[in-house]
Design a protein around this motif. Structure first.
Motif, short mmCIF file in Angstrom:
data_model
loop_
_atom_site.label_atom_id
_atom_site.label_comp_id
_atom_site.label_asym_id
_atom_site.label_seq_id
_atom_site.Cartn_x
_atom_site.Cartn_y
_atom_site.Cartn_z
N ASP A 82 0.92 -1.43 0.00
CA ASP A 82 -0.06 -0.06 -0.08
C ASP A 82 0.80 1.47 -0.11
OD1 ASP A 82 1.06 -0.80 2.44
OD2 ASP A 82 -0.85 0.08 3.35
N GLY A 105 0.18 -5.95 -4.11
CA GLY A 105 -0.31 -4.76 -4.83
C GLY A 105 0.98 -4.12 -5.29
N ARG A 260 -8.66 -2.37 -3.29
CA ARG A 260 -7.82 -1.11 -3.06
C ARG A 260 -8.94 -0.12 -3.00
NH1 ARG A 260 -3.67 -2.89 -1.54
NH2 ARG A 260 -1.75 -2.91 -2.21
N HIS A 307 -7.72 -2.47 7.05
CA HIS A 307 -6.85 -2.99 5.98
C HIS A 307 -5.96 -4.21 6.69
CE1 HIS A 307 -4.27 -2.12 2.30
NE2 HIS A 307 -4.18 -3.49 2.46
N SER A 310 -4.75 -9.39 5.25
CA SER A 310 -3.74 -10.59 5.33
C SER A 310 -2.89 -10.64 6.58
CB SER A 310 -2.50 -10.06 4.16
OG SER A 310 -1.93 -8.82 4.55
N ARG A 316 1.64 -13.52 7.51
CA ARG A 316 2.44 -12.29 7.64
C ARG A 316 3.96 -12.98 7.77
NH1 ARG A 316 0.13 -7.05 8.48
NH2 ARG A 316 -1.36 -7.09 6.96
O1 LIG Z 1 -0.50 -4.60 4.31
C1 LIG Z 1 -1.07 -4.66 3.44
O2 LIG Z 1 -1.28 -3.68 2.64
C2 LIG Z 1 -1.61 -6.22 2.85
O3 LIG Z 1 -1.64 -7.04 3.87
C3 LIG Z 1 -0.71 -6.71 1.75
O4 LIG Z 1 -0.43 -5.70 0.95
P1 LIG Z 1 -1.11 -5.65 -0.56
O5 LIG Z 1 -2.75 -5.28 -0.26
O6 LIG Z 1 -0.22 -4.63 -1.27
O7 LIG Z 1 -1.06 -7.00 -1.02
#
Ligand SMILES: O=C(O)[C@H](O)COP(=O)(O)O
Ligand SMILES: NC(=O)c1ccc[n+]([C@@H]2O[C@H](COP(=O)([O-])OP(=O)(O)OC[C@H]3O[C@@H](n4cnc5c(N)ncnc54)[C@H](O)[C@@H]3O)[C@@H](O)[C@H]2O)c1
Length: 341
Positions: A82, A105, A260, A307, A310, A316
Protein backbone atom coordinates in the motif's frame (compact mmCIF):
# COMPACT_ATOMS: atom_id res chain seq x y z
CA UNK A 1 34.03 -14.55 -14.36
CA UNK A 2 32.34 -17.91 -13.78
CA UNK A 3 32.03 -20.22 -16.80
CA UNK A 4 29.10 -22.01 -15.09
CA UNK A 5 26.07 -21.12 -17.33
CA UNK A 6 23.56 -21.33 -14.44
CA UNK A 7 25.64 -19.04 -12.28
CA UNK A 8 26.23 -16.69 -15.19
CA UNK A 9 22.48 -16.49 -15.84
CA UNK A 10 21.80 -15.86 -12.16
CA UNK A 11 24.38 -13.10 -12.13
CA UNK A 12 22.85 -11.49 -15.18
CA UNK A 13 19.43 -11.60 -13.52
CA UNK A 14 20.90 -9.74 -10.60
CA UNK A 15 20.27 -6.30 -12.06
CA UNK A 16 22.97 -4.46 -10.20
CA UNK A 17 25.77 -6.13 -12.06
CA UNK A 18 27.40 -4.25 -14.87
CA UNK A 19 26.93 -6.57 -17.85
CA UNK A 20 30.23 -5.35 -19.27
CA UNK A 21 31.91 -6.92 -16.27
CA UNK A 22 30.50 -10.33 -17.20
CA UNK A 23 32.93 -10.52 -20.10
CA UNK A 24 35.87 -11.01 -17.77
CA UNK A 25 36.66 -7.71 -16.05
CA UNK A 26 36.36 -7.04 -12.32
CA UNK A 27 32.77 -7.80 -11.40
CA UNK A 28 30.94 -5.13 -9.39
CA UNK A 29 28.95 -6.48 -6.40
CA UNK A 30 25.55 -5.09 -5.40
CA UNK A 31 25.88 -2.92 -2.31
CA UNK A 32 24.62 -4.63 0.86
CA UNK A 33 22.49 -1.69 1.95
CA UNK A 34 18.71 -1.94 2.24
CA UNK A 35 16.34 1.03 2.24
CA UNK A 36 13.16 0.43 4.24
CA UNK A 37 10.43 2.82 3.08
CA UNK A 38 7.93 2.07 5.85
CA UNK A 39 7.94 -0.20 8.91
CA UNK A 40 7.27 -3.88 8.21
CA UNK A 41 6.84 -6.80 10.61
CA UNK A 42 9.36 -6.73 13.49
CA UNK A 43 10.68 -10.23 12.70
CA UNK A 44 11.49 -9.20 9.13
CA UNK A 45 13.19 -5.99 10.27
CA UNK A 46 15.34 -7.98 12.71
CA UNK A 47 16.28 -10.48 10.00
CA UNK A 48 17.26 -7.69 7.62
CA UNK A 49 19.19 -5.90 10.39
CA UNK A 50 21.13 -9.08 11.13
CA UNK A 51 22.32 -9.55 7.56
CA UNK A 52 22.43 -6.09 5.99
CA UNK A 53 22.83 -2.42 6.73
CA UNK A 54 19.24 -1.21 6.90
CA UNK A 55 18.35 2.46 6.46
CA UNK A 56 14.87 3.55 7.54
CA UNK A 57 13.75 6.36 5.27
CA UNK A 58 10.68 7.09 7.40
CA UNK A 59 12.92 7.98 10.35
CA UNK A 60 14.68 10.82 8.52
CA UNK A 61 13.00 14.18 8.95
CA UNK A 62 14.75 15.47 5.82
CA UNK A 63 14.42 12.44 3.53
CA UNK A 64 15.43 14.45 0.46
CA UNK A 65 18.76 15.48 2.00
CA UNK A 66 19.38 11.98 3.34
CA UNK A 67 18.76 10.44 -0.09
CA UNK A 68 21.06 12.96 -1.79
CA UNK A 69 23.88 12.07 0.64
CA UNK A 70 23.31 8.32 0.98
CA UNK A 71 21.11 7.06 -1.87
CA UNK A 72 24.04 5.85 -3.98
CA UNK A 73 24.85 2.99 -1.60
CA UNK A 74 21.36 1.41 -1.62
CA UNK A 75 21.08 -1.98 -3.37
CA UNK A 76 17.59 -3.09 -2.30
CA UNK A 77 14.34 -1.35 -1.37
CA UNK A 78 11.88 -3.05 0.98
CA UNK A 79 8.37 -1.62 1.19
CA UNK A 80 4.70 -2.45 1.69
CA UNK A 81 2.15 -2.90 -1.10
CA UNK A 82 0.00 0.00 0.00
CA UNK A 83 3.01 2.34 0.39
CA UNK A 84 5.25 1.32 -2.53
CA UNK A 85 8.09 3.67 -3.40
CA UNK A 86 7.95 6.90 -5.35
CA UNK A 87 9.86 7.45 -8.56
CA UNK A 88 11.42 10.53 -6.93
CA UNK A 89 13.01 8.25 -4.31
CA UNK A 90 14.15 5.72 -6.94
CA UNK A 91 15.79 8.50 -8.94
CA UNK A 92 18.12 8.98 -5.98
CA UNK A 93 19.08 5.30 -5.87
CA UNK A 94 21.39 4.75 -8.86
CA UNK A 95 22.50 1.28 -7.68
CA UNK A 96 19.13 -0.13 -6.68
CA UNK A 97 18.37 -3.50 -8.28
CA UNK A 98 15.31 -4.79 -6.45
CA UNK A 99 12.12 -3.51 -4.86
CA UNK A 100 10.86 -6.25 -2.53
CA UNK A 101 7.19 -5.64 -1.70
CA UNK A 102 5.62 -7.00 1.49
CA UNK A 103 2.27 -7.65 -0.25
CA UNK A 104 1.00 -8.23 -3.77
CA UNK A 105 -0.26 -4.79 -4.81
CA UNK A 106 2.13 -2.99 -7.17
CA UNK A 107 -0.07 0.06 -7.72
CA UNK A 108 2.23 2.27 -5.62
CA UNK A 109 5.28 1.53 -7.79
CA UNK A 110 5.80 2.88 -11.30
CA UNK A 111 6.39 -0.47 -13.02
CA UNK A 112 7.19 1.17 -16.34
CA UNK A 113 9.96 3.21 -14.69
CA UNK A 114 11.26 0.06 -12.94
CA UNK A 115 11.30 -1.74 -16.30
CA UNK A 116 13.26 1.07 -17.95
CA UNK A 117 15.84 0.98 -15.14
CA UNK A 118 15.78 -2.84 -15.11
CA UNK A 119 14.88 -2.85 -11.42
CA UNK A 120 13.33 -6.17 -10.32
CA UNK A 121 10.05 -6.02 -8.41
CA UNK A 122 9.12 -8.95 -6.15
CA UNK A 123 5.76 -9.61 -4.45
CA UNK A 124 4.41 -12.14 -1.95
CA UNK A 125 2.00 -13.76 -4.43
CA UNK A 126 0.32 -16.89 -3.11
CA UNK A 127 1.21 -16.25 0.53
CA UNK A 128 -1.85 -14.15 1.36
CA UNK A 129 -4.49 -15.31 -1.13
CA UNK A 130 -6.44 -17.54 1.26
CA UNK A 131 -6.49 -15.02 4.09
CA UNK A 132 -7.75 -12.23 1.86
CA UNK A 133 -10.45 -14.47 0.38
CA UNK A 134 -11.40 -15.53 3.92
CA UNK A 135 -11.78 -11.90 4.99
CA UNK A 136 -13.84 -11.13 1.87
CA UNK A 137 -16.20 -13.90 2.91
CA UNK A 138 -16.11 -12.72 6.51
CA UNK A 139 -17.20 -9.25 5.38
CA UNK A 140 -19.88 -10.76 3.13
CA UNK A 141 -21.29 -12.91 5.93
CA UNK A 142 -21.03 -10.09 8.51
CA UNK A 143 -22.86 -7.69 6.20
CA UNK A 144 -25.57 -10.08 5.03
CA UNK A 145 -26.21 -11.79 8.39
CA UNK A 146 -25.70 -8.54 10.35
CA UNK A 147 -23.18 -10.07 12.73
CA UNK A 148 -21.95 -6.74 14.12
CA UNK A 149 -25.52 -5.54 14.72
CA UNK A 150 -26.36 -8.84 16.44
CA UNK A 151 -23.30 -8.54 18.67
CA UNK A 152 -24.29 -5.01 19.69
CA UNK A 153 -27.89 -6.13 20.23
CA UNK A 154 -26.79 -8.72 22.79
CA UNK A 155 -24.17 -6.52 24.53
CA UNK A 156 -26.55 -3.59 24.87
CA UNK A 157 -29.14 -5.81 26.61
CA UNK A 158 -31.71 -5.19 23.90
CA UNK A 159 -32.36 -8.94 23.46
CA UNK A 160 -34.08 -8.87 26.87
CA UNK A 161 -36.64 -6.36 25.60
CA UNK A 162 -37.15 -6.73 21.84
CA UNK A 163 -36.76 -8.97 18.78
CA UNK A 164 -33.77 -8.60 16.48
CA UNK A 165 -34.17 -7.73 12.79
CA UNK A 166 -34.22 -10.32 10.01
CA UNK A 167 -31.07 -10.56 7.87
CA UNK A 168 -30.26 -11.63 4.28
CA UNK A 169 -29.54 -15.19 3.12
CA UNK A 170 -26.12 -15.84 1.56
CA UNK A 171 -26.34 -19.44 0.30
CA UNK A 172 -27.58 -19.96 -3.27
CA UNK A 173 -27.43 -16.23 -4.12
CA UNK A 174 -25.53 -14.58 -7.01
CA UNK A 175 -21.99 -13.36 -6.30
CA UNK A 176 -20.29 -11.00 -8.79
CA UNK A 177 -16.49 -10.98 -8.63
CA UNK A 178 -14.69 -8.03 -10.21
CA UNK A 179 -11.11 -9.27 -10.82
CA UNK A 180 -10.69 -13.02 -11.27
CA UNK A 181 -7.02 -13.17 -10.26
CA UNK A 182 -5.58 -15.22 -7.41
CA UNK A 183 -7.84 -13.72 -4.75
CA UNK A 184 -10.93 -13.57 -7.00
CA UNK A 185 -10.54 -17.29 -7.75
CA UNK A 186 -10.12 -18.12 -4.05
CA UNK A 187 -13.31 -16.17 -3.31
CA UNK A 188 -15.11 -18.07 -6.09
CA UNK A 189 -14.01 -21.41 -4.58
CA UNK A 190 -15.45 -20.35 -1.22
CA UNK A 191 -18.67 -19.18 -2.93
CA UNK A 192 -19.03 -22.63 -4.55
CA UNK A 193 -19.16 -24.09 -1.04
CA UNK A 194 -22.15 -21.83 -0.37
CA UNK A 195 -23.88 -23.09 -3.56
CA UNK A 196 -23.74 -19.59 -5.00
CA UNK A 197 -24.14 -18.68 -8.66
CA UNK A 198 -20.81 -17.12 -9.64
CA UNK A 199 -20.43 -14.24 -12.12
CA UNK A 200 -17.16 -12.45 -12.90
CA UNK A 201 -15.43 -9.95 -15.10
CA UNK A 202 -11.76 -9.30 -15.75
CA UNK A 203 -9.60 -8.07 -18.61
CA UNK A 204 -10.46 -11.22 -20.54
CA UNK A 205 -12.58 -14.33 -20.21
CA UNK A 206 -10.98 -17.53 -18.93
CA UNK A 207 -12.94 -20.27 -20.65
CA UNK A 208 -11.54 -22.89 -18.28
CA UNK A 209 -13.56 -21.39 -15.42
CA UNK A 210 -17.02 -22.87 -14.73
CA UNK A 211 -18.46 -19.42 -13.91
CA UNK A 212 -20.64 -16.89 -15.79
CA UNK A 213 -18.56 -14.35 -17.74
CA UNK A 214 -19.76 -10.73 -17.93
CA UNK A 215 -18.48 -8.36 -20.62
CA UNK A 216 -18.02 -5.42 -18.28
CA UNK A 217 -18.43 -4.19 -14.75
CA UNK A 218 -21.96 -2.84 -15.39
CA UNK A 219 -23.30 -6.16 -16.63
CA UNK A 220 -21.55 -7.83 -13.66
CA UNK A 221 -23.28 -5.40 -11.30
CA UNK A 222 -26.71 -6.14 -12.76
CA UNK A 223 -26.15 -9.86 -12.04
CA UNK A 224 -24.87 -9.48 -8.45
CA UNK A 225 -26.61 -9.88 -5.13
CA UNK A 226 -23.13 -9.56 -3.63
CA UNK A 227 -20.56 -7.51 -5.56
CA UNK A 228 -16.94 -8.22 -4.63
CA UNK A 229 -14.06 -5.94 -5.63
CA UNK A 230 -10.91 -8.08 -6.06
CA UNK A 231 -9.27 -6.32 -9.01
CA UNK A 232 -5.77 -4.75 -8.82
CA UNK A 233 -5.49 -1.05 -8.03
CA UNK A 234 -3.72 1.54 -10.18
CA UNK A 235 -4.58 3.88 -13.02
CA UNK A 236 -6.61 1.35 -15.05
CA UNK A 237 -9.08 0.65 -12.22
CA UNK A 238 -9.08 4.08 -10.52
CA UNK A 239 -12.66 5.02 -9.53
CA UNK A 240 -14.08 2.38 -11.88
CA UNK A 241 -16.72 1.33 -9.33
CA UNK A 242 -18.77 4.52 -9.48
CA UNK A 243 -22.32 5.87 -9.54
CA UNK A 244 -23.21 3.96 -12.73
CA UNK A 245 -22.13 0.69 -11.12
CA UNK A 246 -24.12 1.40 -7.93
CA UNK A 247 -27.17 2.24 -10.04
CA UNK A 248 -26.76 -1.02 -12.01
CA UNK A 249 -26.69 -3.08 -8.81
CA UNK A 250 -30.00 -4.35 -7.38
CA UNK A 251 -31.14 -2.28 -4.39
CA UNK A 252 -30.66 -5.27 -2.09
CA UNK A 253 -27.00 -5.70 -3.17
CA UNK A 254 -24.05 -5.63 -0.76
CA UNK A 255 -20.66 -4.32 -1.92
CA UNK A 256 -17.43 -5.83 -0.53
CA UNK A 257 -13.98 -4.34 -1.16
CA UNK A 258 -10.80 -6.15 -0.12
CA UNK A 259 -8.64 -4.83 -2.99
CA UNK A 260 -7.85 -1.11 -2.96
CA UNK A 261 -9.79 1.96 -1.81
CA UNK A 262 -8.88 3.75 -5.05
CA UNK A 263 -11.03 1.36 -7.13
CA UNK A 264 -14.29 2.62 -5.61
CA UNK A 265 -15.38 6.23 -5.92
CA UNK A 266 -15.91 6.64 -2.16
CA UNK A 267 -18.25 9.62 -2.42
CA UNK A 268 -20.43 7.74 -4.93
CA UNK A 269 -20.49 4.78 -2.53
CA UNK A 270 -21.62 7.01 0.35
CA UNK A 271 -24.34 8.57 -1.83
CA UNK A 272 -25.52 5.13 -3.01
CA UNK A 273 -25.76 3.93 0.61
CA UNK A 274 -27.55 7.12 1.70
CA UNK A 275 -30.02 6.91 -1.22
CA UNK A 276 -30.69 3.19 -0.71
CA UNK A 277 -29.30 2.31 -4.16
CA UNK A 278 -27.50 -0.57 -2.39
CA UNK A 279 -28.26 -2.10 0.98
CA UNK A 280 -24.84 -2.20 2.63
CA UNK A 281 -21.07 -2.59 2.32
CA UNK A 282 -18.14 -4.45 3.85
CA UNK A 283 -14.84 -2.60 3.46
CA UNK A 284 -11.24 -3.47 4.34
CA UNK A 285 -9.66 -0.71 2.23
CA UNK A 286 -10.30 3.01 1.80
CA UNK A 287 -9.31 5.88 -0.46
CA UNK A 288 -7.25 7.76 2.13
CA UNK A 289 -6.17 5.27 4.80
CA UNK A 290 -6.22 5.39 7.78
CA UNK A 291 -8.83 8.13 7.38
CA UNK A 292 -12.33 6.72 6.95
CA UNK A 293 -15.13 9.15 6.01
CA UNK A 294 -17.38 9.87 9.01
CA UNK A 295 -20.41 9.19 6.77
CA UNK A 296 -19.31 5.54 6.53
CA UNK A 297 -18.50 5.30 10.24
CA UNK A 298 -21.99 6.53 11.12
CA UNK A 299 -23.82 3.93 8.98
CA UNK A 300 -25.03 0.80 10.74
CA UNK A 301 -25.21 -1.19 7.48
CA UNK A 302 -21.47 -0.83 6.77
CA UNK A 303 -18.83 -3.20 8.22
CA UNK A 304 -15.38 -1.62 8.49
CA UNK A 305 -11.95 -3.24 8.85
CA UNK A 306 -8.55 -1.49 9.15
CA UNK A 307 -6.87 -3.04 6.03
CA UNK A 308 -6.21 -6.39 7.73
CA UNK A 309 -7.09 -8.92 5.04
CA UNK A 310 -3.62 -10.53 5.18
CA UNK A 311 -3.01 -9.81 8.86
CA UNK A 312 -2.73 -13.24 10.47
CA UNK A 313 0.39 -14.54 12.24
CA UNK A 314 0.78 -17.36 9.74
CA UNK A 315 0.42 -15.29 6.58
CA UNK A 316 2.50 -12.34 7.74
CA UNK A 317 5.30 -14.79 8.64
CA UNK A 318 5.12 -16.32 5.13
CA UNK A 319 5.17 -12.83 3.61
CA UNK A 320 8.22 -11.90 5.71
CA UNK A 321 10.04 -15.06 4.62
CA UNK A 322 9.36 -14.30 0.96
CA UNK A 323 10.59 -10.72 1.21
CA UNK A 324 13.77 -11.85 2.95
CA UNK A 325 14.36 -14.67 0.44
CA UNK A 326 14.20 -12.18 -2.42
CA UNK A 327 16.53 -9.65 -0.80
CA UNK A 328 18.95 -12.44 0.03
CA UNK A 329 18.79 -13.89 -3.49
CA UNK A 330 19.47 -10.46 -4.92
CA UNK A 331 22.54 -9.79 -2.79
CA UNK A 332 23.79 -13.34 -3.45
CA UNK A 333 23.46 -12.84 -7.21
CA UNK A 334 20.81 -15.57 -7.51
CA UNK A 335 17.57 -15.71 -9.49
CA UNK A 336 14.87 -13.87 -7.56
CA UNK A 337 12.22 -16.45 -6.61
CA UNK A 338 9.22 -14.10 -6.63
CA UNK A 339 10.01 -11.59 -9.35
CA UNK A 340 6.86 -10.26 -11.09
CA UNK A 341 8.30 -7.95 -13.79
O1 LIG B 1 -0.48 -4.72 4.29
C1 LIG B 1 -1.07 -4.73 3.21
O2 LIG B 1 -1.27 -3.75 2.54
C2 LIG B 1 -1.60 -6.03 2.71
O3 LIG B 1 -1.65 -6.96 3.71
C3 LIG B 1 -0.74 -6.64 1.70
O4 LIG B 1 -0.40 -5.66 0.82
P1 LIG B 1 -1.15 -5.65 -0.56
O5 LIG B 1 -2.53 -5.22 -0.20
O6 LIG B 1 -0.41 -4.70 -1.38
O7 LIG B 1 -1.03 -7.03 -1.04
N1 LIG C 1 -6.82 -5.85 1.66
C1 LIG C 1 -5.60 -6.35 1.63
O1 LIG C 1 -4.89 -6.41 2.62
C2 LIG C 1 -5.07 -6.90 0.35
C3 LIG C 1 -4.23 -8.00 0.41
C4 LIG C 1 -3.76 -8.52 -0.77
C5 LIG C 1 -4.12 -7.96 -1.98
N2 LIG C 1 -4.89 -6.86 -2.00
C6 LIG C 1 -5.26 -6.25 -3.27
O2 LIG C 1 -5.96 -7.21 -4.05
C7 LIG C 1 -5.55 -7.11 -5.40
C8 LIG C 1 -5.75 -8.43 -6.12
O3 LIG C 1 -4.81 -9.37 -5.64
P1 LIG C 1 -4.53 -10.73 -6.46
O4 LIG C 1 -3.50 -11.45 -5.70
O5 LIG C 1 -5.80 -11.40 -6.79
O6 LIG C 1 -3.90 -10.12 -7.78
P2 LIG C 1 -3.90 -10.77 -9.22
O7 LIG C 1 -2.90 -10.02 -10.00
O8 LIG C 1 -3.78 -12.25 -9.13
O9 LIG C 1 -5.38 -10.44 -9.78
C9 LIG C 1 -5.79 -9.18 -10.16
C10 LIG C 1 -6.80 -9.36 -11.29
O10 LIG C 1 -7.34 -8.08 -11.63
C11 LIG C 1 -7.45 -8.04 -13.06
N3 LIG C 1 -7.45 -6.64 -13.48
C12 LIG C 1 -6.52 -5.70 -13.23
N4 LIG C 1 -6.91 -4.51 -13.73
C13 LIG C 1 -8.13 -4.72 -14.31
C14 LIG C 1 -9.05 -3.87 -14.97
N5 LIG C 1 -8.80 -2.59 -15.14
N6 LIG C 1 -10.21 -4.42 -15.42
C15 LIG C 1 -10.48 -5.73 -15.24
N7 LIG C 1 -9.64 -6.58 -14.60
C16 LIG C 1 -8.47 -6.08 -14.15
C17 LIG C 1 -6.24 -8.80 -13.56
O11 LIG C 1 -6.42 -9.24 -14.90
C18 LIG C 1 -6.18 -9.95 -12.56
O12 LIG C 1 -6.92 -11.06 -12.97
C19 LIG C 1 -4.08 -6.67 -5.31
O13 LIG C 1 -3.68 -5.96 -6.44
C20 LIG C 1 -4.03 -5.84 -4.06
O14 LIG C 1 -4.13 -4.48 -4.37
C21 LIG C 1 -5.40 -6.33 -0.86
Amino acid sequence: MSQNPALKKALMLSRNIDLADLTGGIMSQPTQHVLLIAPVMDALQQQLDTHYTVHRLYQHSDAVAWLADNGAQIGAVVTRGDIGVTTAVLENLPQVGVIAIFGVGTDAVDLEYARRRDIAVTITAGALTDDVADLAFGLLLSSARQLCQGDRFVREGRWLKESSALATQVSCKRIGIFGMGNIGRAIARRASGFDMEIYYTDRKVDSSLPYHWCEDVLSLASNSDFFIVAVSGGKASYGIVNRQVFEALPKHALVINIARGSIINEQDLITALQNGDISGAGLDVFANEPNVPSALIEMDNVVLQPHVASATHETRQRMSNIVFENVQAYFNGQILPHRMN
